[in-house]
Write a protein that holds these residues in place. Structure first.
Motif, PDB file in Angstrom:
ATOM      1  N   VAL A  50      52.028  13.431  75.169  1.00  0.00           N
ATOM      2  CA  VAL A  50      53.360  13.038  74.654  1.00  0.00           C
ATOM      3  C   VAL A  50      53.468  11.561  74.731  1.00  0.00           C
ATOM      4  CG1 VAL A  50      55.801  13.469  74.328  1.00  0.00           C
ATOM      5  CG2 VAL A  50      53.994  15.263  74.700  1.00  0.00           C
TER       6      VAL A  50
ATOM      7  N   LYS B 202      60.065  12.124  76.528  1.00  0.00           N
ATOM      8  CA  LYS B 202      58.669  12.730  76.957  1.00  0.00           C
ATOM      9  C   LYS B 202      59.003  14.062  78.315  1.00  0.00           C
ATOM     10  CE  LYS B 202      56.630   9.038  78.594  1.00  0.00           C
ATOM     11  NZ  LYS B 202      57.766   7.677  78.433  1.00  0.00           N
TER      12      LYS B 202
ATOM     13  N   SER C  18      52.159  13.541  79.769  1.00  0.00           N
ATOM     14  CA  SER C  18      53.252  12.779  79.488  1.00  0.00           C
ATOM     15  C   SER C  18      52.615  11.218  79.749  1.00  0.00           C
ATOM     16  CB  SER C  18      54.616  13.000  80.171  1.00  0.00           C
ATOM     17  OG  SER C  18      55.342  11.889  80.353  1.00  0.00           O
TER      18      SER C  18
ATOM     19  N   ILE D 182      51.445  12.935  70.349  1.00  0.00           N
ATOM     20  CA  ILE D 182      52.603  13.117  69.934  1.00  0.00           C
ATOM     21  C   ILE D 182      53.507  11.959  70.227  1.00  0.00           C
ATOM     22  CG2 ILE D 182      54.663  14.859  69.911  1.00  0.00           C
ATOM     23  CD1 ILE D 182      52.291  16.637  70.751  1.00  0.00           C
ATOM     24  N   HIS D 183      54.089  11.354  69.172  1.00  0.00           N
ATOM     25  CA  HIS D 183      54.781  10.146  69.689  1.00  0.00           C
ATOM     26  C   HIS D 183      56.150  10.516  69.261  1.00  0.00           C
ATOM     27  CE1 HIS D 183      52.014   6.655  69.794  1.00  0.00           C
ATOM     28  NE2 HIS D 183      51.309   7.488  68.989  1.00  0.00           N
ATOM     29  N   LEU D 184      57.032  10.260  70.504  1.00  0.00           N
ATOM     30  CA  LEU D 184      58.330  10.301  70.322  1.00  0.00           C
ATOM     31  C   LEU D 184      59.292   9.262  70.536  1.00  0.00           C
ATOM     32  CD1 LEU D 184      59.038  13.299  73.026  1.00  0.00           C
ATOM     33  CD2 LEU D 184      58.980  13.677  70.488  1.00  0.00           C
TER      34      LEU D 184
ATOM     35  N   LEU E 117      60.820  13.488  67.023  1.00  0.00           N
ATOM     36  CA  LEU E 117      59.540  13.358  66.742  1.00  0.00           C
ATOM     37  C   LEU E 117      58.991  12.350  65.666  1.00  0.00           C
ATOM     38  CD1 LEU E 117      56.803  14.959  67.327  1.00  0.00           C
ATOM     39  CD2 LEU E 117      57.236  16.304  65.447  1.00  0.00           C
TER      40      LEU E 117
ATOM     41  N   ASP F 252      52.786  13.050  64.962  1.00  0.00           N
ATOM     42  CA  ASP F 252      51.935  13.979  65.592  1.00  0.00           C
ATOM     43  C   ASP F 252      50.299  13.762  65.007  1.00  0.00           C
ATOM     44  OD1 ASP F 252      50.653  16.163  66.646  1.00  0.00           O
ATOM     45  OD2 ASP F 252      52.207  17.567  66.004  1.00  0.00           O
TER      46      ASP F 252
END
Lengths: 426, 237
Positions: free
Chosen positions: B41, B49, B203, B217-219, B224, B227
């Motif tokens: 993440v 994250k 993370s 996975i980009h937050l 979100l 992905d």
């Protein structure tokens, strides 16, 4: 897990040293004070019994009422019969006659002139007229400074301090001047056969010790005695048994209105000894209670500091999957381990210190010179090692440590696992 | 063959109280992770994250939505059940290795198995095996305070892996390591991931870590952003 915790305790000095020092100190003081008090109270009770009160004392009612005045005119008569009856009724006990008396000692020179005088407290018991038990009980042979035990009539032991004051030597003759049971003057010459120091201030100030048969003769107390003392098995005082015996004895004379009828008083009913016995019994509980309270407060704070210092460790353990309750339990187990280690150290140190006090003691003879009490006080206060000293310290040691840690460990339950990641980043 | 899904996240929202109002750390997140994934993440500070990994690791609970980890509904677990889930099935690797300083390498790794109440012989066998995975089999009795940074993180990996968990959560595991050690550590984790089919969730915002991930996975601001599956990254190192 216990082994794992033990390793942590032994390796992390800051986790163990301070609590162990605190617990050891508390346990040491508990054991020392308990042993010392037991020794001192035990000595006071033992000496009172041997020199004054017996485990039970039989005397006439009138004598008992005026006991402080040593009223030999109110003494029991026909004591041979009374002692015989007591021996029949209570064969397990040793019954002995005692006469206490006061008077004056006059020291005469070769020409028969007086060269010195002094007031004297007289004590008579079975020296050569008995079985020798009284000599042993009173520890006469070991207490003699010079000379020997009287072996025949008109021989006397005199306190060493008094002998020095009057410049007396073995073989010197002294005249006792006092009053008989009937109130007439009593004169009698005694030959000094030894000087004695009991280590009891009251007895060592100025006393003369003669056989009870001599006392009966000089005080006109034929078959009489001021007091009949009863001693229990092995000369060890059993409170309940003494009470039972005295109650039973007194009940048999309850209907007798004669003021000279015999009455029996147990040791604790004499010379304020009941307070001392009760105090002696409760002193350990008082000490333990006090140290549990005081040490718990200190160890609570120590536990809080430890909890702060180990904040990260508890966080790691929570993250790894240890439940809060489990961490709290291990924190408590650690307290038990530290409590046991501290208690063992404190007990060893405490018992050693009590042993030292038992052997060496603290000399208070200077203080006792200014003390006027009916209580027989030993001039050297000694501790006494008793079996309970080996476990008594574990009560405050363990309880305080566990209590302190349990209080401080409650913080574990307030920990939020949601913030663990952040907390463990640094 | 379709891999088994072990983590399901549906409409996950997490809000924290902030003064009189609330701060939304995660908003309507939907994700699934399968057994054996090596995923990360990624996102800037404050993107959510750690909050996401906290919830997956059963250290926190969702405000809204549902998170299921190994068939356990995280919001319904008691503290004790959450602890049990972590104890039996989840390994943690932290940025700073977070070892227990008074214990040796062996004892630190052994601790994870003690919590599972494994026997001494089982523990010894498993710990030595785990130390071999991370190349520390020769220094089991070394105090962890005497270890280098790389060695410390290897112990942390061994501690996380010794119980053969289904999921390992690693929070910035290379942040305190130099490049050589970071690559070596990541290589070790990748090998363990392959060997035991353990799911690794990172993370991170470290490029080195990202180069090893199969899925990123980009937050951003709790939402979100993307992905992506990135097979090629494995060979790019």
């Amino acid at each position: 897990m216990i082994q794992f915790l033990l390793k942590g305790i032994l390796r992390d000095k800051s986790r163990s040293i301070l609590p162990i020092i605190i617990v050891s100190a508390g346990v040491f003081l508990t054991v020392l004070l308990s042993g010392y008090m037991k020794g001192v109270f035990g000595d006071v009770i033992d000496q009172s019994a041997r020199f004054d009160t017996g485990h039970v004392k039989v005397m006439s009612r009138a004598y008992a009422e005026n006991i402080d005045q040593l009223p030999n005119d109110l003494a029991l008569l026909g004591v041979t019969e009374i002692v015989g009856s007591l021996k029949n009724q209570y064969p397990e006990m040793d019954w002995v006659k005692r006469i206490k008396f006061g008077g004056l000692i006059d020291v005469i020179d070769k020409e028969g002139n007086s060269k010195g005088q002094g007031p004297v407290a007289g004590l008579s018991f079975e020296l050569f007229s008995g079985t020798g038990k009284e000599i042993k009980r009173m520890n006469i042979e070991k207490s003699i400074v010079i000379g020997r035990v009287p072996l025949k009539p008109n021989e006397a032991l005199i306190s060493n301090e008094f002998a020095q004051k009057l410049n007396l030597s073995i073989g010197d003759e002294v005249t006792y001047i006092g009053s008989t049971m009937n109130g007439s003057m009593a004169f009698s010459v005694f030959k000094i056969c030894g000087t004695i120091t009991f280590g009891v201030a009251q007895m060592d100030r100025g006393s003369i010790i003669i056989d009870v048969s001599d006392a009966q003769k000089i005080l006109d107390m034929e078959d009489g005695a001021g007091e009949i003392l009863g001693f229990q098995r092995n000369d060890i005082y059993q409170v309940e048994e003494a009470e039972l015996i005295s109650d039973k004895f007194n009940a048999s004379y309850a209907s007798d209105p004669d003021e000279f009828a015999p009455m029996m008083v147990s040791l604790q009913k004499q010379n304020d000894l009941e307070f001392m016995i009760n105090y002696s019994n409760s002193i350990s509980a008082i000490l333990i209670g006090f140290f549990i309270f005081a040490m718990s407060l200190v160890l609570w704070n120590t536990g809080l500091l430890s909890g702060l210092r180990r904040y990260k460790e508890f966080g790691i353990r929570l993250a790894l999957g240890e439940a809060k309750g489990q961490i709290y339990r291990t924190f408590t187990y650690e307290a038990i381990i530290v409590g046991i280690i501290g208690s063992v150290i404190g007990t060893v140190l405490g018992v050693s210190a009590v042993y030292y006090l038992q052997v060496v003691g603290i000399d208070i003879s200077g203080m006792l010179d200014q003390l006027s009490s009916s209580m027989m006080m030993p001039s050297v206060l000694r501790g006494k090692i008793t079996p309970n000293l080996f476990y008594i310290g574990f009560v405050p040691g363990l309880l305080a440590m566990v209590l302190g840690n349990m209080l401080s460990g409650l913080g574990i339950y307030k920990r939020q696992t949601a913030t663990l990641m952040k907390e463990l980043e640094v | 063959m379709k891999s088994e899904v072990i983590i399901t996240i549906e409409n996950l929202t997490k809000r924290f109280p902030e003064g009189d109002s609330e701060f939304t750390a995660l908003s309507k997140i939907n994700l699934e992770f399968s057994r054996g994934e090596f995923a990360g993440v990624v996102g800037p500070s404050g993107s959510g994250k750690t909050t996401l990994l906290n919830i997956i690791g059963s250290l926190d609970k969702p405000t809204e939505g549902r998170v299921s980890v190994l068939s356990n509904d995280i919001s319904k677990l008691s503290h004790k059940e959450s602890a049990m889930l972590r104890n039996m099935h989840i390994g943690f690797i932290f940025q700073v290795y977070n070892l227990l300083p008074v214990y040796t390498v062996f004892e630190n790794v052994e601790f994870a198995l003690m919590l599972q109440k494994k026997s001494k012989s089982e523990r010894t066998k498993s710990v030595m095996e785990a130390l071999e995975w991370v190349g520390l089999q020769d220094i089991p009795n070394k105090k962890v305070t005497k270890l280098s940074g790389g060695e410390g993180q290897r112990v942390a990996i061994a501690r996380a892996m010794v119980k053969k968990p289904e999921l390992v959560i690693a929070d910035e595991p290379t942040a305190n390591l130099d490049a050589v050690n970071a690559h070596s550590i990541l290589e070790t984790m990748k090998n363990l991931n392959k060997e035991f089919n353990t799911t690794f969730l990172f993370s991170t915002h470290d490029e080195k870590v990202m180069s090893y991930l199969d899925r990123i996975i980009h937050l951003r601001d709790g939402k979100l952003e993307s992905d992506e599956i990135i097979h090629h990254k494995i060979t790019a190192k």
